[in-house]
Design a protein around this motif. Structure first.
Motif, PDB file in Angstrom:
ATOM      1  N   ALA A  93     -12.077 111.652  50.719  1.00 29.51           N
ATOM      2  CA  ALA A  93     -12.663 112.377  51.861  1.00 29.51           C
ATOM      3  C   ALA A  93     -11.595 112.736  52.885  1.00 29.51           C
ATOM      4  N   LYS A  94     -10.630 111.847  53.103  1.00 33.85           N
ATOM      5  CA  LYS A  94      -9.539 112.120  54.044  1.00 33.85           C
ATOM      6  C   LYS A  94      -8.784 113.375  53.633  1.00 33.85           C
ATOM      7  N   TYR A  95      -8.561 113.529  52.335  1.00 29.33           N
ATOM      8  CA  TYR A  95      -7.776 114.661  51.844  1.00 29.33           C
ATOM      9  C   TYR A  95      -8.560 115.969  51.904  1.00 29.33           C
ATOM     10  N   TYR A  96      -9.842 115.903  51.606  1.00 32.50           N
ATOM     11  CA  TYR A  96     -10.638 117.128  51.696  1.00 32.50           C
ATOM     12  C   TYR A  96     -10.829 117.559  53.149  1.00 32.50           C
ATOM     13  N   ASN A 151      -6.357 114.824  40.449  1.00 31.22           N
ATOM     14  CA  ASN A 151      -6.512 113.932  41.593  1.00 31.22           C
ATOM     15  C   ASN A 151      -6.999 114.737  42.800  1.00 31.22           C
ATOM     16  N   PRO A 152      -7.606 114.064  43.784  1.00 29.71           N
ATOM     17  CA  PRO A 152      -8.137 114.764  44.955  1.00 29.71           C
ATOM     18  C   PRO A 152      -7.075 115.535  45.748  1.00 29.71           C
ATOM     19  N   TYR A 153      -5.851 115.031  45.781  1.00 28.65           N
ATOM     20  CA  TYR A 153      -4.788 115.778  46.459  1.00 28.65           C
ATOM     21  C   TYR A 153      -4.634 117.161  45.852  1.00 28.65           C
ATOM     22  N   GLY A 154      -4.523 117.229  44.525  1.00 25.83           N
ATOM     23  CA  GLY A 154      -4.387 118.516  43.853  1.00 25.83           C
ATOM     24  C   GLY A 154      -5.586 119.411  44.079  1.00 25.83           C
ATOM     25  N   TRP A 155      -6.776 118.835  44.017  1.00 23.55           N
ATOM     26  CA  TRP A 155      -7.991 119.624  44.250  1.00 23.55           C
ATOM     27  C   TRP A 155      -8.049 120.152  45.675  1.00 23.55           C
TER      28      TRP A 155
END
Length: 351
Positions: A93-96, A151-155
């Motif tokens: 959630a932090k990354y999005y 991974n969420p970073y890439g997304w």
């Protein structure tokens, strides 16, 4: 031209600002919340040429909008983001929120306030993990390769890319360059002359470098070990389907990457929007990088093998033909020894 640089006090952003100040006459505005950027970096940049600094978090949507309303910004170079892959897996959630939501608002404000050019700091993580049958150091990913982050970073970065593309298409007035970085490393290539016993000596003395706390990047960690700031380092997995069992990455010196951004500004004056890989087109394994760091520093440090990290692909190597041909980009520091040496020289004096 007036250029807004978000995250300009951070690692890559500061090296781009350095080159903008040294080699161009553009008016520079840095926007940074200093969560990972350093005031000392800003002070060093000020010694080159003056610029405007605004301490602000991009989540302050109304304040971001005000800045674009009262300044005639022609180009935005957007770096501000969270970038640690393992953390993105633990706290997606932090990354999005920080990467995608904040970037979406910045793009919206840019489009609505007459910004002509938007240069976006993206990542090779958008490609995910290449198919097993082609995971080797000879395989190179070009810009048309399928995007499927693992991974969420890439997304979070890929989603931001899509927002930028769709917004530029809908508005019709703002153009963009998306730069997909491979593994960025090294520090400012700056030489200082000393006179010792009437003999002149030239020594590599980086003025700025990677100061991110708790960094997870391999060359940064290895340089910290060589500088005595860490007791040991870990290799996360030695059972990958590579020659020595460790992950292979394409490492690019931060000054060469900064040059790509300067060229992207000029590129957008005469060319349409596009996406470019930023790398050297060659891969080195984790073990190879550690060996080079030990060799260039002459320091032996402890290395321990640990388990794999979630979200780490085995091989990521760029096909950089497109940026070379389209922007006439010619890397100056395509040398792993120089990358490691500059990172270490920075680490010895960095606090």
């Amino acid at each position: 031209m007036k250029i807004l640089v978000t995250g300009g006090a951070g690692y890559i952003g500061s090296h781009v600002v350095k080159q903008l100040l040294e080699f161009t006459k553009h008016e520079i505005i840095i926007l940074d919340n200093l969560s990972t950027g350093r005031e000392s970096t800003l002070e060093t940049l000020k010694s080159i040429r003056d610029f405007t600094f605004i301490k602000l978090d991009l989540k302050e949507f109304h304040e971001v909008e005000k800045i674009l309303q009262i300044n005639d910004i022609e180009t935005i170079i957007h770096f501000a983001a969270s970038i640690i892959v393992p953390e993105s897996v633990e706290n997606p959630a932090k990354y999005y929120m920080n990467n995608t939501v904040n970037t979406t608002n910045l793009i919206k404000c840019a489009s609505e306030n007459g910004v002509k050019n938007f240069i976006f700091s993206s990542t090779a993580a958008v490609y995910g993990e290449p198919k097993p049958e082609i995971q080797n150091s000879k395989f190179k990913i070009n810009e048309s390769y399928a995007t499927k982050p693992i991974n969420p970073y890439g997304w979070s970065k890929l989603m931001s890319e899509r927002v930028l593309q769709d917004t530029a298409k809908a508005g019709g007035k703002m153009k963009y360059v998306i730069l997909r970085y491979f593994n960025v490393a090294g520090a400012d290539i700056h030489y200082k002359q000393y006179t010792i016993n009437q003999n002149q000596s030239t020594v590599l003395k980086p003025r700025i470098g990677q100061s991110t706390p708790n960094a997870t990047h391999l060359i940064k960690i290895a340089s910290e070990c060589a500088a005595g700031k860490r007791d040991k380092m870990y290799i996360f997995g030695d059972d990958y389907l590579t020659e020595d069992g460790t992950c292979i990455r394409d490492y690019i010196h931060v000054d060469d990457l900064a040059d790509a951004h300067i060229r992207a500004i000029a590129y957008l004056q005469k060319n349409p929007s596009d996406i470019f890989n930023c790398g050297y087109g060659r891969g080195y394994s984790v073990k190879e990088v550690i060996d080079v760091m030990k060799n260039v520093t002459g320091i032996e440090f402890e290395v321990e093998v640990s388990g794999r990290r979630e979200g780490d692909p085995a091989v990521l190597v760029s096909d950089n033909k497109k940026i070379k041909s389209s922007m006439n980009w010619q890397p100056k520091y395509d040398n792993l020894e120089i990358i490691c040496k500059s990172a270490y020289e920075w680490e010895k004096t960095a606090k």
